[in-house]
Motif scaffolding. Structure first.
Motif, mmCIF file in Angstrom:
data_model
loop_
_atom_site.group_PDB
_atom_site.id
_atom_site.type_symbol
_atom_site.label_atom_id
_atom_site.label_comp_id
_atom_site.label_asym_id
_atom_site.label_seq_id
_atom_site.Cartn_x
_atom_site.Cartn_y
_atom_site.Cartn_z
ATOM 1 N N GLU A 165 28.260 16.057 -12.277
ATOM 2 C CA GLU A 165 29.679 16.048 -11.527
ATOM 3 C C GLU A 165 29.996 17.655 -10.860
ATOM 4 O O GLU A 165 29.407 18.489 -11.113
ATOM 5 C CB GLU A 165 30.739 15.969 -12.616
ATOM 6 N N VAL A 166 30.733 17.428 -9.972
ATOM 7 C CA VAL A 166 30.967 18.945 -9.169
ATOM 8 C C VAL A 166 32.099 19.522 -9.924
ATOM 9 O O VAL A 166 33.084 18.948 -9.959
ATOM 10 C CB VAL A 166 31.336 18.677 -7.803
ATOM 11 N N PRO A 167 31.819 20.687 -10.439
ATOM 12 C CA PRO A 167 32.873 21.384 -11.324
ATOM 13 C C PRO A 167 33.973 21.896 -10.241
ATOM 14 O O PRO A 167 33.818 22.168 -9.372
ATOM 15 C CB PRO A 167 32.516 22.708 -12.087
ATOM 16 N N LEU A 168 35.243 22.209 -10.942
ATOM 17 C CA LEU A 168 36.379 22.602 -10.111
ATOM 18 C C LEU A 168 36.044 24.243 -9.880
ATOM 19 O O LEU A 168 35.835 24.824 -10.758
ATOM 20 C CB LEU A 168 37.662 22.449 -11.002
ATOM 21 N N PRO A 169 35.970 24.495 -8.785
ATOM 22 C CA PRO A 169 35.833 26.127 -8.440
ATOM 23 C C PRO A 169 37.192 26.837 -9.025
ATOM 24 O O PRO A 169 38.279 26.549 -9.118
ATOM 25 C CB PRO A 169 35.839 26.104 -7.115
ATOM 26 N N SER A 170 36.754 28.020 -9.573
ATOM 27 C CA SER A 170 37.804 28.859 -9.999
ATOM 28 C C SER A 170 38.951 29.170 -8.911
ATOM 29 O O SER A 170 39.889 29.741 -9.437
ATOM 30 C CB SER A 170 37.206 30.020 -10.749
ATOM 31 N N PHE A 171 38.509 29.459 -7.729
ATOM 32 C CA PHE A 171 39.316 30.014 -6.766
ATOM 33 C C PHE A 171 39.829 28.710 -6.034
ATOM 34 O O PHE A 171 40.498 29.032 -4.959
ATOM 35 C CB PHE A 171 38.437 30.639 -5.575
ATOM 36 N N TRP A 172 39.946 27.602 -6.514
ATOM 37 C CA TRP A 172 40.669 26.429 -5.687
ATOM 38 C C TRP A 172 41.706 25.988 -6.652
ATOM 39 O O TRP A 172 41.778 25.592 -7.778
ATOM 40 C CB TRP A 172 39.619 25.174 -5.697
ATOM 41 N N GLY A 173 42.926 25.599 -5.761
ATOM 42 C CA GLY A 173 44.236 25.361 -6.637
ATOM 43 C C GLY A 173 45.276 24.725 -5.743
ATOM 44 O O GLY A 173 44.720 24.033 -4.685
ATOM 45 N N GLY A 174 46.569 24.852 -5.836
ATOM 46 C CA GLY A 174 47.520 24.326 -5.331
ATOM 47 C C GLY A 174 48.799 24.671 -5.398
ATOM 48 O O GLY A 174 48.883 25.459 -6.413
ATOM 49 N N PHE A 175 49.842 24.285 -4.735
ATOM 50 C CA PHE A 175 51.151 24.724 -4.778
ATOM 51 C C PHE A 175 52.184 23.677 -4.847
ATOM 52 O O PHE A 175 51.999 22.607 -4.126
ATOM 53 C CB PHE A 175 51.669 25.533 -3.457
ATOM 54 N N ARG A 176 53.283 23.718 -5.527
ATOM 55 C CA ARG A 176 54.229 22.816 -5.449
ATOM 56 C C ARG A 176 55.375 23.698 -4.631
ATOM 57 O O ARG A 176 55.819 24.633 -5.155
ATOM 58 C CB ARG A 176 54.754 22.401 -6.697
ATOM 59 N N VAL A 177 56.139 22.920 -3.645
ATOM 60 C CA VAL A 177 57.196 23.603 -3.000
ATOM 61 C C VAL A 177 58.483 23.014 -3.389
ATOM 62 O O VAL A 177 58.746 21.881 -3.348
ATOM 63 C CB VAL A 177 56.972 23.185 -1.135
#
Length: 212
Positions: A165-177
């Protein structure tokens, strides 16, 4: 050079009337999004995201809307990107959905909040594996000397995670407007366009017609 001032057309696909507007802007937005998807236009979920840096310079780019509910509009990004850095200092944001083929636009203003790790992880692992690997490859907005660097890095990371499995990068995320205004624009004949602005207040939403 072509004369750009000569490019024009009339807008004939229909109007928007106050009596037809729902009390909640999301109801109309979801209807328009459904119609945009069914129309076959390219990338109906694409939206222009505008942010401002510390000098007041505005920046725009196109990202894809990935989720929507009463809490807000959701998109994902590299948290080291220019837009993420600007939003960390100034959370105010503007979104624009440019559905030109339908002679429609929707403009949204609000503030962002960062998504939880659980929310980000759930979406990240729903993506195609190559897209997950792509998130690891690019230090978004940083300078690179050639595309070949990205291609080589992609192959390196793909081989590294080939059997798991490809792990989640620590620098990848998202925003809720979390939105506080939504403006609907419908093209009209003779440039008499219909514009309605929803603005949030303590009791719900106010609705105003704006001059085109």
């Amino acid at each position: 050079m072509m004369e750009l001032a000569d490019f024009r057309r009339d807008y004939t696909q229909g109007g928007l009337r106050r009596k037809d507007l729902p009390d909640d802007p999301l109801t109309l937005f979801e209807l328009w999004m459904e119609q945009a998807v069914k129309s076959g236009i390219t990338d109906p979920t694409a939206m222009v995201v505008a942010t401002v840096d510390e000098r007041g310079q505005a920046y725009q780019r196109i990202v894809l809307l990935k989720h929507l509910d009463a809490h807000g509009f959701v998109f994902y990004t590299n948290m080291g990107s220019r837009k993420a850095g600007q939003l960390a200092k100034n959370p105010r944001i503007s979104l624009l959905f440019p559905w030109h083929m339908l002679e429609r636009q929707v403009h949204i203003t609000g503030q962002v909040e960062q998504l939880s790790t659980l929310e980000v992880m759930k979406y990240f692992h729903s993506r195609p594996k190559d897209s997950q690997i792509g998130a690891w490859v690019s230090q978004q907005s940083s300078r690179i000397s050639a595309r070949g660097i990205l291609e080589a890095k992609f192959l390196e990371i793909k081989q590294k995670f080939a059997s798991g499995e490809v792990p989640l990068p620590s620098f990848w995320g998202g925003f809720r407007v979390k939105f506080d205004s939504v403006e609907f624009w419908q093209g009209g004949a003779r440039r008499l366009h219909d514009r309605f602005l929803y603005q949030r207040n303590a009791d719900g939403w106010t609705i105003d017609r704006l001059a085109p």
